[in-house]
Structures are given as structure tokens and as C-alpha cells.
Design an enzyme around this catalytic site. Structure first.
Site, short mmCIF file in Angstrom:
data_model
loop_
_atom_site.label_atom_id
_atom_site.label_comp_id
_atom_site.label_asym_id
_atom_site.label_seq_id
_atom_site.Cartn_x
_atom_site.Cartn_y
_atom_site.Cartn_z
CB SER A 24 -3.86 15.28 14.83
OG SER A 24 -3.45 14.65 13.64
NE ARG A 28 -1.16 19.32 17.20
CZ ARG A 28 -0.79 18.48 16.23
NH1 ARG A 28 -1.19 17.21 16.27
NH2 ARG A 28 -0.03 18.89 15.23
CB SER A 173 0.93 20.86 7.86
OG SER A 173 1.20 19.86 6.90
CG ASP A 289 -1.80 12.90 6.88
OD1 ASP A 289 -0.72 12.62 6.33
OD2 ASP A 289 -1.90 13.08 8.11
CE LYS A 316 2.93 13.58 6.14
NZ LYS A 316 2.34 14.16 7.35
NE ARG A 320 1.73 8.51 4.02
CZ ARG A 320 1.08 9.03 5.05
NH1 ARG A 320 0.63 10.28 4.98
NH2 ARG A 320 0.86 8.32 6.14
NE ARG A 367 -2.99 9.52 7.32
CZ ARG A 367 -4.00 9.41 8.18
NH1 ARG A 367 -5.09 8.74 7.85
NH2 ARG A 367 -3.92 9.96 9.37
CE LYS A 391 1.82 6.08 11.67
NZ LYS A 391 2.62 6.21 12.89
#
Length: 406
Positions: A24, A28, A173, A289, A316, A320, A367, A391
Site C-alpha cells: 500500500s 502510493r 478503510s 484485509d 476484492k 472473499r 490472501r 501479488k
């Protein structure tokens, strides 16, 4: 199709792990570095698919970009390219073409961008006619994806009129929005984020030397492993207590699941504490997550749970919620989705063949693979397409092998 058979015999654990850098923060930082026209390379970038896709796109002289399954790259690059003069095409995997992007495209088009759909309305691939953006004031649903909001925020200083975003409804989030805001400030841009209103005036980014911290999301699987084993220690290098990452909340959540955390200058030390709650309830609105990690941990430890705030899990890498219900049933756990945005397990189980290893699908979702792998501590399992971990955590399987050597 590739598979990985796992069975881990470990009554105690004592390992040191070099975690991957935060995906993350890496993604950015790459966008902000590019917007700042910085001469400096970002230090300690994540070596994962999502970040490598971003690096390739930003370094490329092409006008067509295939981001594969990298959702963050799709959202961030769509915004970045919309203010970059030229004609661009951005596409991705078949699953990416099923992941909605209309909210972001509508917002950008209302701010002066020109973006068209090449195949299906509301979904990639996109054709982007990049130019200067006028900016202004918009209203957005804050309950869909914080990545849309972060994508807009990062290019906002270069909009002619700046940008004001009014977020409607329950904002999910929030730590990821705050992460974007804090990093923009490090690159010299002022951001106001109060009362669900984000206000960014026209400004210029300042180049800085930047080092990425390690990934708290990746750390969650080691909390899960130690919780299930119930004995030993794990040292995770490169994590910080004052992290921008919302998933650092994992340290607090696992206190009641058997793991204590001690913060050191160069990382964190996990030790088993023998705690086990009778029931686990949590609102994952700010840390979606972590939901897969906690769901599998609770099932293996026979702790009924109720999760709220997991609505974003449906868009996602896979749905999920459905994936957790389907795959945990293979291990005998009957999960339910009582209402939109929730997931629960009341302790209901069904008999499964204990001599036959369950085959867990990963749904092209990193995940799913990593959250389910620790089940191998209590029984033999098979993971389909184990390579999906590249990933976000390419060395995960190598690190997992250290359990047999500790």
C-alpha cells in the site's frame, strides 16, 4: 494447474522473518514520487506483483498498460493517466474486467477528464485521453473503495481548482485515506480531512528521499501461525509501532487470541500468551484485509465469531465472503452471511474425511492462500495455485518452511 501439499509438524516456533515492504505504501510512494518529478529512487520498495506492475507502467514508454490482477495499480494509474497528456489504454486480467471502476471514472470525468469504456460499461479496459483537469467539488459514496478516494487525492494538487470530496454514508478503510493524506504531507502537500470532507488546494509536490516500511498485512499470517501453535516467538523485521498502516491493528486483535506484541527499534517480537476468548466480534470496516486471517484463526481454534464491516470484500480479487464460506466448509466449518457486510460462525461443523486432505481454491487471491496455509498446522491440506502469493508476499512459502527448522 499447480498445487502445494502442506503438513507442518511444529509444537513450538522460534523464527525471524524479513517481511515484504508494504504494498500500500509502495504504490502510493511511486505515484507521489512521479508526481513530484523526483530524482530519487524509493527505498525498500515491495517486491510484489502489484508494485512491479506500477514500476513497469511508470517507467514505460508505451501507451497501453496491462495491470493483470493489480487492483491498486488499476485505480491509481487510471487517475494518474487522466492528468497526463496523451492517449492511454489500461486493461487487466479477466477478473479485473469484472471489478467495477465506474465510481472513479464518473468522478474523474466530472473533474475534466475524458475516459471511455472499451468493452463493458463501468468496467476495464479503459481508454483515457489525458489532459489538464479542472477539478472542483464532488460527492462520493465512501462505502465502496478507499482506493478510488486515494487515487483522486494524489492528483488533486495539480487540478486547476483543486479538489473537495464530500464523502457520503459510512466511510470504509479510513486508515488508508489517512495513509494517503500523511504521505502527501510528507511530499509537501497540505490536505484537510475533517467531518468526511477532503479538501486539497492547488499545490506542488516536493521531491524527498523515501523509505517504505514493512507490511503489517503480511505480518497477520505470522500472528495466525503463532496463535494456532500456541508456543514460541516470532520476530518480524521492519515493522513500526507508529505505522500508517491500518492493519497494524492486528497486534491488538490477537492479544485475545494468544499473541502478545513487543515493539523494538528494528521490528516487533511476537510471543504466545495462552489467551483464548470464547467469542470474537469485530468491525473490520477499517481493516478488511485482516478478515480472512481472523476467520481461519477462529475456526481452527474453535472460537465462534461475528464480523461486521466486510462489505468491501465482495469486490476484492474475488468475492472473499463467498470464498471463505465455500473453502472453510471443506474443513468442516459452516459459515454464514447473515446480512450484507457481515460474516459469522456460530460453532456449527459437519463431518469431513480427516484422512483426505482438503483442496483449497485460492480464486487468484493471494490472501486466500496465505490465510488458509496455517491450517496445515493441524492437518494435511492442498493449496491450489500457490503462486498467487507473489501479488504481495513472494517469499511466503520459503518463509513458511522455516517452521520445520525452528
Amino acid at each position: 494447474m499447480s498445487i502445494k501439499t502442506l503438513h507442518i509438524s511444529s509444537k513450538s516456533i522460534n523464527v525471524e522473518i524479513n517481511l515484504p515492504a508494504s504494498k500500500s505504501i509502495s504504490n502510493r510512494a511511486l505515484i507521489l514520487n512521479a508526481l513530484a518529478y523526483s530524482p530519487y529512487d524509493i527505498q525498500n520498495l515491495s517486491d510484489c506483483d502489484d508494485t512491479n506492475v506500477m514500476i513497469s507502467a511508470l517507467d514505460s514508454n508505451d501507451t497501453t498498460f496491462d495491470v493483470g490482477a493489480a487492483g491498486t495499480s488499476m485505480r491509481f494509474l487510471t487517475a494518474f493517466l487522466s492528468k497526463t497528456v496523451g492517449e492511454w489504454i489500461i486493461t487487466g486480467s479477466e477478473r479485473m474486467k469484472e471489478r467495477p471502476i465506474k465510481l472513479l471514472v464518473n468522478a474523474l470525468n466530472s473533474l475534466g477528464a475524458k475516459i471511455e469504456y472499451i468493452e463493458n460499461e463501468g468496467y476495464p479496459p479503459l481508454k483515457i485521453f489525458g489532459s489538464a483537469l479542472t477539478g472542483g467539488e464532488i460527492t462520493m459514496n465512501g462505502g465502496v473503495s478507499s482506493q478510488y478516494i486515494s487515487a483522486l487525492m494524489m492528483i488533486a494538487p495539480y487540478m486547476q481548482n483543486g479538489l473537495k470530496i464530500n464523502l457520503e454514508g459510512e466511510v470504509i478503510s479510513i486508515p488508508y485515506i489517512q495513509m494517503t493524506s500523511n504521505m502527501m504531507k510528507e511530499f509537501g502537500v497540505n490536505v484537510s480531512f475533517e467531518n468526511n470532507i477532503i479538501d486539497i488546494k492547488p499545490q506542488i509536490y516536493t521531491p524527498i528521499k523515501y523509505k517504505v516500511e514493512s507490511d503489517w498485512s503480511a505480518a497477520s499470517y505470522w500472528y495466525e501461525i503463532l496463535s494456532i501453535i500456541g508456543n514460541g516467538r516470532v520476530f518480524l523485521k521492519g515493522l513500526r509501532k507508529d505505522s500508517y498502516q491500518g492493519d497494524s491493528k492486528i497486534a491488538d486483535l490477537f492479544i485475545q487470541l494468544g499473541v502478545n506484541t513487543v515493539y523494538h527499534e528494528d521490528g516487533v517480537e511476537l510471543t504466545a500468551n495462552q489467551n483464548q476468548c470464547e467469542y470474537f466480534e469485530y468491525d473490520f470496516i477499517n481493516q478488511p484485509d485482516l478478515a480472512q486471517t481472523l476467520a481461519v484463526t477462529c475456526c481452527v481454534k474453535n472460537i465462534p465469531f461475528y464480523f461486521k464491516g466486510v462489505q468491501s470484500l465482495k469486490i476484492k480479487e474475488t468475492d472473499r465472503i463467498a470464498a471463505l464460506i465455500n473453502e472453510l466448509r471443506k474443513a468442516g466449518y459452516i459459515l454464514k452471511e447473515p446480512e450484507h457486510g457481515s460474516l459469522m460462525w456460530d460453532g456449527e461443523t459437519e463431518q469431513v474425511n480427516s484422512k483426505e486432505a482438503p483442496v483449497f481454491q485460492t480464486y487468484h487471491d493471494h490472501r486466500m492462500a496465505m490465510a488458509f496455509a496455517p491450517i496445515a498446522l493441524v492437518r494435511s491440506i492442498i493449496i491450489e495455485n500457490p503462486e498467487v502469493v507473489t501479488k504481495s508476499y513472494p517469499s511466503f512459502w520459503d518463509d513458511l518452511e522455516k517452521l520445520g527448522k525452528s
